[in-house]
Design an enzyme around this catalytic site. Sequence first.
Site, short mmCIF file in Angstrom:
data_model
loop_
_atom_site.label_atom_id
_atom_site.label_comp_id
_atom_site.label_asym_id
_atom_site.label_seq_id
_atom_site.Cartn_x
_atom_site.Cartn_y
_atom_site.Cartn_z
N HIS A 156 13.68 5.01 -1.96
CA HIS A 156 12.67 4.82 -3.03
C HIS A 156 11.61 3.81 -2.60
O HIS A 156 10.99 3.17 -3.44
CB HIS A 156 13.31 4.35 -4.34
CG HIS A 156 14.52 5.14 -4.75
ND1 HIS A 156 14.47 6.22 -5.59
CD2 HIS A 156 15.83 5.02 -4.39
CE1 HIS A 156 15.68 6.72 -5.75
NE2 HIS A 156 16.52 6.02 -5.03
N SER A 277 -14.61 -0.22 11.16
CA SER A 277 -15.41 0.09 9.98
C SER A 277 -16.88 -0.19 10.29
O SER A 277 -17.18 -1.12 11.04
CB SER A 277 -14.95 -0.78 8.81
OG SER A 277 -15.99 -0.95 7.88
N GLU A 290 -3.97 9.02 9.99
CA GLU A 290 -4.43 9.58 8.72
C GLU A 290 -4.88 11.03 8.90
O GLU A 290 -4.63 11.89 8.06
CB GLU A 290 -5.61 8.76 8.17
CG GLU A 290 -5.20 7.39 7.69
CD GLU A 290 -6.43 6.53 7.40
OE1 GLU A 290 -6.88 6.53 6.25
OE2 GLU A 290 -6.94 5.87 8.32
#
Length: 459
Positions: A156, A277, A290
Amino acid sequence: MMKLWGGRFTKKPEEWVDEFNASISFDQELVMEDIEGSKAHVTMLKKCGILSAEEADQILGGLNELEDKAAEGSLSFSTQYEDIHLNLEKLLIDTVGEVGGKLHTGRSRNDQIATDMHLFLKKRVEEVIGLIEEFQGAIVKQAEDHIETMIPGYTHLQRAQPISFAHHLMTYYWMLDRDKDRLKDSMKRIDLSPLGAGALAGTTFPIDRAYSAELLGFSGVYENSLDAVSDRDFILEFLSNSAILMTHLSRLAEEFILWSTEEFHFIELDDSFTTGSSIMPQKKNPDMAELVRGKTGRVNGNLVSLLTVLKGLPLAYNKDMQEDKEGMFDTVKTVIGSLKIFTGMMDTMKVNKDVMEEAVGTDFSNATELADYLAAKGMPFRKAHEVVGKLVLHCIEQGYYLKDVTLATYQQHSELIESDIYDIIAPSAAVKRRNSYGGTGFEQVKIQIEKAKGALVTK
Ligand code: ARG
């Protein structure tokens, strides 16, 4: 421009209709396989006396020329000729003259395209299997370095029990092993020749399907001509196996992303697999991980697309089936790219061992140890669970961990607890003692790594 099939037509489709119908923009990816299939077909026609040796040799000469040009990328295709088959046939006729028109004897584009795709997938699946093995090798290498590195194991996404980092990594090794098995098994069905099935019913020419299959390196032929041209299971299987494989990569991608956050800081992905970035100078983003997670979506989509295309199709060939290709090409490219990226990321990632061990030392993931300790001393496990639960609550209230509880406090909760408890609840002891077969105990992890290494060597 006359269509190669234009005999019974009085009118041609307009250009924009041709464009809608054509597949050449994408099926040119099959150029090599199509030429290979044609060469085998014409060699077979020659052997069976269906074409004279002279005719066949002329055609073979032409096909070889086209093959060389294809290899150097100098063939040019046209939408007018619809697909790779008709484009190559036209180019062949331009190269060797009218005799080129004899290539299509005893063959249809329906068995031709099926043959091309079997040939194509056979090669690509072999490549994917090889790349899975390289990735498995990278996993084993990291795992070997981190058998005794501990991290919190989660359920979990809550800390559950401490485990060996190698144990965690090796999970992906086994997932990939199943992926590899599935792909290998699917080879039985990819490695079959549909060639000679004709449009659907076979042919009146005395062809030898076994011979052309052998020339193409297939281990067998389809038993039923209708099935041979209608079957796309082998592509569905590839898409499905790829979806499962990508799902595995995507789960690992998620862990890489999570672990490389400032909050976790368990690993650092190498600069060469991350990006910056455009505005925030401090950022190092796990873009490759990703993207693999994101691209899993298109691979799953490709599977669902083809299932949906096929679900209502009557036998045998229907033009709907032309829609089987783009998703297959896209999946091949995505899977190959993703495996290469992951091998690189796994090879180069930096493991922040100290942070991981700090994490396992400052949590309650050793609570099960204490409960097991009491149960081993005869307390019913359910009762032990409650005693330890109360101790955890006590620690939370006091702002410390089980290792900080005094013996006196322990004994207030249960007289069964003695001073050996501190050794028992140490994370390294907790991991080490989980020595059940396949467990996270260091000895067990070593055993699975040895097994994996053996399998990779003897593959
Ligand atoms: N371009 C077609 C496809 O990819 C090749 C087979 C065409 N067969 C036909 N009967 N129109 O499916």
